[in-house]
Design a protein around this motif. Structure first.
Motif, mmCIF file in Angstrom:
data_model
loop_
_atom_site.group_PDB
_atom_site.id
_atom_site.type_symbol
_atom_site.label_atom_id
_atom_site.label_comp_id
_atom_site.label_asym_id
_atom_site.label_seq_id
_atom_site.Cartn_x
_atom_site.Cartn_y
_atom_site.Cartn_z
ATOM 1 N N PHE A 1 -0.487 -6.400 -1.222
ATOM 2 C CA PHE A 1 -1.173 -7.610 -1.656
ATOM 3 C C PHE A 1 -0.547 -8.154 -2.931
ATOM 4 O O PHE A 1 -0.555 -7.503 -3.974
ATOM 5 C CB PHE A 1 -2.663 -7.341 -1.850
ATOM 6 C CG PHE A 1 -3.329 -6.906 -0.593
ATOM 7 C CD1 PHE A 1 -3.521 -7.790 0.456
ATOM 8 C CD2 PHE A 1 -3.732 -5.587 -0.423
ATOM 9 C CE1 PHE A 1 -4.115 -7.387 1.631
ATOM 10 C CE2 PHE A 1 -4.329 -5.176 0.747
ATOM 11 C CZ PHE A 1 -4.520 -6.075 1.780
ATOM 12 N N LYS A 2 -0.019 -9.353 -2.819
ATOM 13 C CA LYS A 2 0.625 -10.035 -3.927
ATOM 14 C C LYS A 2 -0.400 -10.376 -4.996
ATOM 15 O O LYS A 2 -1.541 -10.704 -4.674
ATOM 16 C CB LYS A 2 1.256 -11.311 -3.369
ATOM 17 C CG LYS A 2 2.294 -11.940 -4.225
ATOM 18 C CD LYS A 2 2.889 -13.111 -3.451
ATOM 19 C CE LYS A 2 3.556 -14.042 -4.427
ATOM 20 N NZ LYS A 2 3.990 -15.278 -3.828
ATOM 21 N N GLY A 3 0.047 -10.274 -6.247
ATOM 22 C CA GLY A 3 -0.865 -10.629 -7.335
ATOM 23 C C GLY A 3 -1.772 -9.483 -7.753
ATOM 24 O O GLY A 3 -2.508 -9.604 -8.723
ATOM 25 N N LEU A 4 -1.729 -8.382 -7.005
ATOM 26 C CA LEU A 4 -2.527 -7.215 -7.381
ATOM 27 C C LEU A 4 -1.593 -6.086 -7.813
ATOM 28 O O LEU A 4 -0.472 -5.959 -7.312
ATOM 29 C CB LEU A 4 -3.393 -6.747 -6.206
ATOM 30 C CG LEU A 4 -4.556 -7.648 -5.825
ATOM 31 C CD1 LEU A 4 -5.311 -7.080 -4.637
ATOM 32 C CD2 LEU A 4 -5.518 -7.821 -7.003
ATOM 33 N N ASP B 1 2.641 -5.775 -10.631
ATOM 34 C CA ASP B 1 2.372 -6.436 -9.351
ATOM 35 C C ASP B 1 3.148 -5.699 -8.254
ATOM 36 O O ASP B 1 4.372 -5.592 -8.312
ATOM 37 C CB ASP B 1 2.826 -7.904 -9.441
ATOM 38 C CG ASP B 1 2.554 -8.693 -8.163
ATOM 39 O OD1 ASP B 1 2.495 -8.071 -7.071
ATOM 40 O OD2 ASP B 1 2.405 -9.916 -8.241
#
Ligand SMILES: Nc1ncnc2c1ncn2[C@@H]1O[C@H](COP(=O)(O)OP(=O)(O)OP(=O)(O)O)[C@@H](O)[C@H]1O
Ligand SMILES: [Mg+2]
Lengths: 238, 286
Positions: free
Chosen positions: A92-95, A135
């Motif tokens: 999951f991008k941004g996490l 990230d």
């Protein structure tokens, strides 16, 4: 005697009107590493998606640990104990790495055991410890695959299915990941590995199923199949 | 007028704009739904607060959490019953659906509450620093708006449901593989969007008169703030809100209040051309 944990019989599935799986039958024994191999478009990913409930089967049965799970929702399949590491990692991008790992444990309420499993994953792949707050999608391909496998382990599954372990990775990294799988398997976790790279798959797995256009064409011990001229010619380029 | 006064007015207004826009931004970013109901949700929150205060005399700050929860329930149910059925359809379909739902809600509100402007009067007085004046109810409204914004930020960053919402936004299939029930997360997200709208409405009713005639204005503000700040992030909505508030305040003083709104829209168009991701282009919902 080896006891099957997953038994699939007469499985048919596809996308809308496009049928991809015509008749899949296979079984995975408790505690082993099994693999599914086959060329591009044979239906390997579709098979895994059907097992984990992303696709509804048209016919056939999927029995996990004595219970029918064909047509169950993804969260129900996961609760029963099958974790699916998808093709292409799909982190999951941004996490952060940590948040991605925690999402693997989304359905679990046993907080302290989740902490233990997190420690296990970070010890298994120490690089993730360094990258914990980064990230996850900014890491290298190998690191992302480690994170994806770790995320799968975080649900504390009984069966871990992995789609394309080696995809796009350097041989040295693939070896490192294969060792990790053997280590994970040593803790008692059953593994079903899907691979295009038959050499890699046969190195780690004890049994194999060959899929051709939605049907299982051959199956058996990897030590035997690896000597089979048809397999050697079609999939190992020998 | 004093330059500090203009800036202060802009910041107060901007904090309220941020609060208006944040739920709209969340829903747009995560569900890819342009929620035409958002303006009516805000007004409904305002009316509920006004009437509850009017008939019971309970202090509106105490009413706010209840109004917000009521709106959450309404949003959750609407998403669950209607919008989830078409949530994967192209954005025009969901826009049409929320537009239709909005007409129903708008008309119901006009029938039940009439369009008479209503305002909770708190009579808290005014602070003054030299030439700069700040009514205390506005200060309170701004503080509440900022607190709510911060709360949503913390929820999105640090909670289990926050992680699930981001996961669904980024990759719904992979999210399903984590055991996340995607449609349920959609309903919760839409509920949170309505909750923030309801809370914003409650705050607004303490500061300005609210009326159903304002639903379109609020929807427009939310839209502009999202485009200015960047879609799908709490800091984006905050920056966008403050930017719009300051611009309108400065423009209102220099070229007249009737032109201030035009300036806001012009800025939006300008940003759409030069920086379509907004001032804070973000990857995740942070
Ligand atoms: N979402 C989809 N919609 C329609 N058809 C699809 C979809 N995904 C895959 N297919 C088709 O299903 C067939 C099997 O695809 P699948 O991804 O299962 O193969 P695979 O064995 O995993 O291949 P690879 O080794 O390239 O990963 C292909 O013909 C493919 O075009
Ligand atoms: Mg595949």
């Amino acid at each position: 005697m080896a006891k099957p944990i997953l038994e699939i019989d007469g499985l048919q599935a596809g996308y809308g009107d496009v049928q991809v799986l015509w008749d899949i039958g296979l079984s995975v024994n408790e505690g082993e590493i099994a693999c599914v191999v086959g060329s591009n478009g044979a239906g390997k990913t579709t098979l895994l998606r059907t097992i984990s409930g992303l696709i509804e089967p048209k016919a056939g049965s999927i029995v996990f640990d004595g219970e029918e799970i064909a047509g169950a929702r993804p969260d129900e399949v996961l609760t029963r104990g099958i974790a699916h590491v998808p093709e292409g990692r799909r982190l999951f991008k941004g996490l952060t790495v940590e948040d991605n790992l925690l999402l693997g444990a989304y359905l679990r309420r046993d907080k302290s055991a989740v902490r233990d499993d997190m420690d296990f994953v970070l010890d298994l792949f120490p690089i993730l410890k360094e990258r914990r707050l980064q990230d996850a999608t900014t890491m290298s391909g190998g690191e992302q695959q480690m994170c994806a496998i770790g995320r799968g382990i975080m649900s504390r599954p009984r069966l871990l299915v992995i789609d394309e372990l080696s995809l796009g990775l350097a041989p040295r990294l693939v070896e490192r990941l294969s060792e990790a799988l053997i280590e994970i398997n040593g803790t008692g976790l059953t593994i079903l590995l899907v691979e295009q790279d038959v050499m890699t798959a046969f190195d780690v797995a004890s049994r194999a199923f060959v899929i051709e256009t939605g049907r299982v064409s051959m199956s058996g011990e990897t030590s035997v199949l690896g000597e089979d001229p048809r397999v050697r010619e079609a999939y190992m380029g020998i | 007028m004093d330059v500090f006064q203009i800036l202060l007015n802009g910041i107060v207004l901007g904090a309220l704009y941020a609060c208006i826009a944040i739920g709209f931004s969340l829903v747009w970013g995560v569900l890819n739904v342009i929620n035409m109901l958002h303006g009516s949700f805000i007004i409904l929150g305002g009316y509920l607060t006004y009437f509850a205060w009017h008939y019971t005399g309970i202090y509106p700050i105490i009413l706010l959490p209840f109004v917000a929860l009521a709106l959450f329930a309404l949003g959750y149910v609407l998403q669950h019953l209607f919008i989830n059925k078409v949530v994967t359809a192209p954005v025009l379909t969901t826009l049409t659906l929320t537009f239709g739902l909005d007409m129903i809600l708008y008309n119901l509100m006009t029938v039940f509450f009439t369009a008479t402007p209503r305002r909770v009067t708190l009579d808290l007085g005014t602070l003054s620093f030299g030439d700069v004046y700040l009514p205390i109810d506005r200060l309170l409204g701004m503080a509440l708006a900022l607190v709510l914004t911060a709360l949503l930020y913390l929820v999105m960053r640090g909670s289990r449901i926050g992680r699930a919402i981001v996961a669904v936004r980024m990759d719904r299939q992979a999210a399903a593989l984590m055991g996340i029930r995607v449609n349920q997360v959609y309903s919760i997200t839409f509920g949170i969007g309505a909750l923030m709208a309801g809370a914003a409405g409650a705050i607004f009713a303490m500061v300005f008169p609210v009326t159903t005639n304002l639903t379109g204005v609020f929807l427009g503000k939310a839209f502009v703030v999202c485009v200015i700040g960047g879609l799908g992030s709490v800091p984006g909505a905050l920056v966008g809100g403050l930017a719009l508030g300051l611009i309108e305040s400065v423009a209102g003083y220099t070229i007249g209040p009737q032109n201030a709104i035009t300036v806001g829209f012009l800025l939006m168009l300008f940003l759409l051309v030069v920086r379509p991701t907004g001032l804070i282009g973000v990857k995740g919902y942070e």
